[in-house]
Design a protein around this motif. Structure first.
Motif, PDB file in Angstrom:
ATOM      1  N   LYS A 100       0.829  -1.215   0.000  1.00 29.52           N
ATOM      2  CA  LYS A 100       0.000   0.000   0.000  1.00 29.52           C
ATOM      3  C   LYS A 100       0.860   1.260   0.000  1.00 29.52           C
ATOM      4  CE  LYS A 100      -2.229  -1.029   3.757  1.00 29.52           C
ATOM      5  NZ  LYS A 100      -1.757  -2.411   3.924  1.00 29.52           N
ATOM      6  N   SER A 101       1.769   1.354   0.984  1.00 34.19           N
ATOM      7  CA  SER A 101       2.559   2.582   1.108  1.00 34.19           C
ATOM      8  C   SER A 101       3.478   2.758  -0.101  1.00 34.19           C
ATOM      9  CB  SER A 101       3.372   2.561   2.407  1.00 34.19           C
ATOM     10  OG  SER A 101       2.487   2.468   3.506  1.00 34.19           O
ATOM     11  N   THR A 102       4.065   1.667  -0.569  1.00 35.55           N
ATOM     12  CA  THR A 102       4.923   1.730  -1.760  1.00 35.55           C
ATOM     13  C   THR A 102       4.124   2.274  -2.944  1.00 35.55           C
ATOM     14  OG1 THR A 102       6.161  -0.171  -0.948  1.00 35.55           O
ATOM     15  CG2 THR A 102       6.369   0.329  -3.293  1.00 35.55           C
ATOM     16  N   ALA A 148      -2.641   8.215   6.161  1.00 36.54           N
ATOM     17  CA  ALA A 148      -3.706   7.946   7.125  1.00 36.54           C
ATOM     18  C   ALA A 148      -3.357   6.763   8.032  1.00 36.54           C
ATOM     19  CB  ALA A 148      -5.021   7.677   6.385  1.00 36.54           C
ATOM     20  N   ASP A 149      -2.136   6.271   7.934  1.00 31.29           N
ATOM     21  CA  ASP A 149      -1.674   5.230   8.851  1.00 31.29           C
ATOM     22  C   ASP A 149      -0.815   5.916   9.910  1.00 31.29           C
ATOM     23  OD1 ASP A 149      -0.675   3.091  10.208  1.00 31.29           O
ATOM     24  OD2 ASP A 149       0.062   2.018   8.438  1.00 31.29           O
ATOM     25  N   GLU A 150      -1.503   6.520  10.882  1.00 31.37           N
ATOM     26  CA  GLU A 150      -0.795   7.400  11.824  1.00 31.37           C
ATOM     27  C   GLU A 150       0.078   6.623  12.800  1.00 31.37           C
ATOM     28  OE1 GLU A 150      -1.226  11.003  12.589  1.00 31.37           O
ATOM     29  OE2 GLU A 150      -2.800  11.546  11.160  1.00 31.37           O
ATOM     30  N   ARG A 171       3.108   5.459   9.944  1.00 36.65           N
ATOM     31  CA  ARG A 171       3.544   6.645   9.191  1.00 36.65           C
ATOM     32  C   ARG A 171       4.609   6.309   8.152  1.00 36.65           C
ATOM     33  NH1 ARG A 171       3.888  11.711  13.455  1.00 36.65           N
ATOM     34  NH2 ARG A 171       1.750  11.540  14.198  1.00 36.65           N
ATOM     35  N   SER A 172       4.475   5.167   7.486  1.00 33.84           N
ATOM     36  CA  SER A 172       5.499   4.726   6.521  1.00 33.84           C
ATOM     37  C   SER A 172       5.683   5.734   5.387  1.00 33.84           C
ATOM     38  CB  SER A 172       5.129   3.384   5.906  1.00 33.84           C
ATOM     39  OG  SER A 172       4.689   2.495   6.866  1.00 33.84           O
ATOM     40  N   ALA A 173       4.559   6.171   4.819  1.00 32.68           N
ATOM     41  CA  ALA A 173       4.640   7.093   3.677  1.00 32.68           C
ATOM     42  C   ALA A 173       5.250   8.425   4.117  1.00 32.68           C
ATOM     43  CB  ALA A 173       3.247   7.312   3.079  1.00 32.68           C
ATOM     44  N   LEU A 231      -4.457   8.787  -0.782  1.00 29.91           N
ATOM     45  CA  LEU A 231      -4.608   8.442   0.631  1.00 29.91           C
ATOM     46  C   LEU A 231      -4.001   7.067   0.893  1.00 29.91           C
ATOM     47  CD1 LEU A 231      -6.366   9.955   2.873  1.00 29.91           C
ATOM     48  CD2 LEU A 231      -8.031   8.149   2.477  1.00 29.91           C
ATOM     49  N   ASP A 232      -2.964   7.031   1.732  1.00 29.06           N
ATOM     50  CA  ASP A 232      -2.374   5.743   2.135  1.00 29.06           C
ATOM     51  C   ASP A 232      -3.001   5.347   3.469  1.00 29.06           C
ATOM     52  OD1 ASP A 232      -0.756   3.511   2.383  1.00 29.06           O
ATOM     53  OD2 ASP A 232       0.896   4.637   3.297  1.00 29.06           O
ATOM     54  N   THR A 233      -3.675   4.201   3.506  1.00 25.26           N
ATOM     55  CA  THR A 233      -4.392   3.812   4.727  1.00 25.26           C
ATOM     56  C   THR A 233      -3.638   2.718   5.477  1.00 25.26           C
ATOM     57  OG1 THR A 233      -5.681   2.048   3.716  1.00 25.26           O
ATOM     58  CG2 THR A 233      -6.550   4.286   3.513  1.00 25.26           C
TER      59      THR A 233
HETATM   60 MG   LIG Z   1       1.740   0.982   4.798  1.00 24.82          MG
END
Ligand SMILES: [Mg+2]
Ligand SMILES: Nc1ncnc2c1ncn2[C@@H]1O[C@H](COP(=O)(O)OP(=O)(O)OP(=O)(O)O)[C@@H](O)[C@H]1O
Length: 210
Positions: free
Chosen positions: A15-17, A37-39, A42-44, A82-84
């Motif tokens: 997802k983040s990639t 949105a992955d607080e 926070r990878s992204a 949006l990265d979830t």
């Molecule tokens: Mg991710």
């Protein structure tokens, strides 16, 4: 403004990639905002802010809490990506798809049955939700046929897929570690190839959301 969400029930599927690399492509076509949105992980956010002075992104990045705190979130942007976080269930996926122009659901072809993914996505099909696409990511090279096998299984189950897949390339994790776009990873020809894979996906994304 077109909102493109990247989500999946399973974690660690790319997802983040996808959110980061797709944003870098979309930034060449319009003003782009990447929202993390992955607080928790926070990878992204970490990937795109860690290298001081690096100017290879071309997009802005915000954490979801800051994004949602504004009067008109995303105002002035052509694309909001949006990265979830992982683990979104069927209802959350349905809600996300309603609030997005396109929902991207990456999956790795891990050689096991795709039944779990089909079960997760069936309700979307049943509800007539059509603005999502499954993205086969981190696909191992031939002669391994996991990517092809999973594509055929999902196709037979009526699941909408991106026409192109993202190949396996270690350059992706190197880029994340160094805080740069995979396009700028030196000394690895697969870096350019996986960047081109995402170029083809960005074209499909644009044709879906326009
Ligand atoms: Mg991710
Ligand atoms: N095309 C690829 N080739 C090689 N490795 C990849 C590829 N795509 C993703 N990966 C690797 O797979 C792992 C998971 O990727 P990523 O963090 O993008 O997934 P995620 O779905 O956002 O995970 P999480 O659910 O933890 O947020 C990372 O180590 C990443 O470098």
């Amino acid at each position: 403004m077109k909102v493109i969400s990247v989500a999946s029930k399973k974690g660690g599927v790319g997802k983040s990639t996808t959110a980061v690399t797709l944003s870098a492509h979309l930034a060449g076509r319009g003003k782009t905002l990447l929202v993390d949105a992955d607080e928790e992980l926070r990878s992204a956010w970490h990937w795109t802010t860690k290298k001081a002075g690096y100017d290879g992104w071309g997009f802005d990045v915000q954490l979801y809490s800051a994004f949602i705190d504004q009067d008109n979130p995303g105002e002035g942007y052509d694309y909001v990506v949006l990265d979830t976080k992982g683990g979104e269930g069927r209802d959350e996926l349905a809600a996300l798809s309603r609030n997005s122009s396109l929902l991207i659901i990456p999956t790795k072809p891990d050689g096991v049955s795709s039944d779990g993914l089909v079960a997760t996505l069936e309700p979307l099909l049943e509800k007539g939700i059509a603005n999502y696409r499954v993205l086969l990511a981190d696909v191992p090279p031939a002669p391994n046929s996991d990517g092809m096998d999973m594509r055929m299984e999902l196709d037979n189950a009526g699941i909408p897929l991106f026409h192109h897949s993202i190949r396996h390339a270690v350059a992706v994790s190197k880029a994340a570690r160094e805080g740069i776009c995979v396009r700028d990873v030196k000394g690895d020809r697969y870096a350019k190839l996986v960047w081109m894979d995402y170029e083809l996906i960005s074209r499909e994304v644009i044709s879906h959301v326009k």
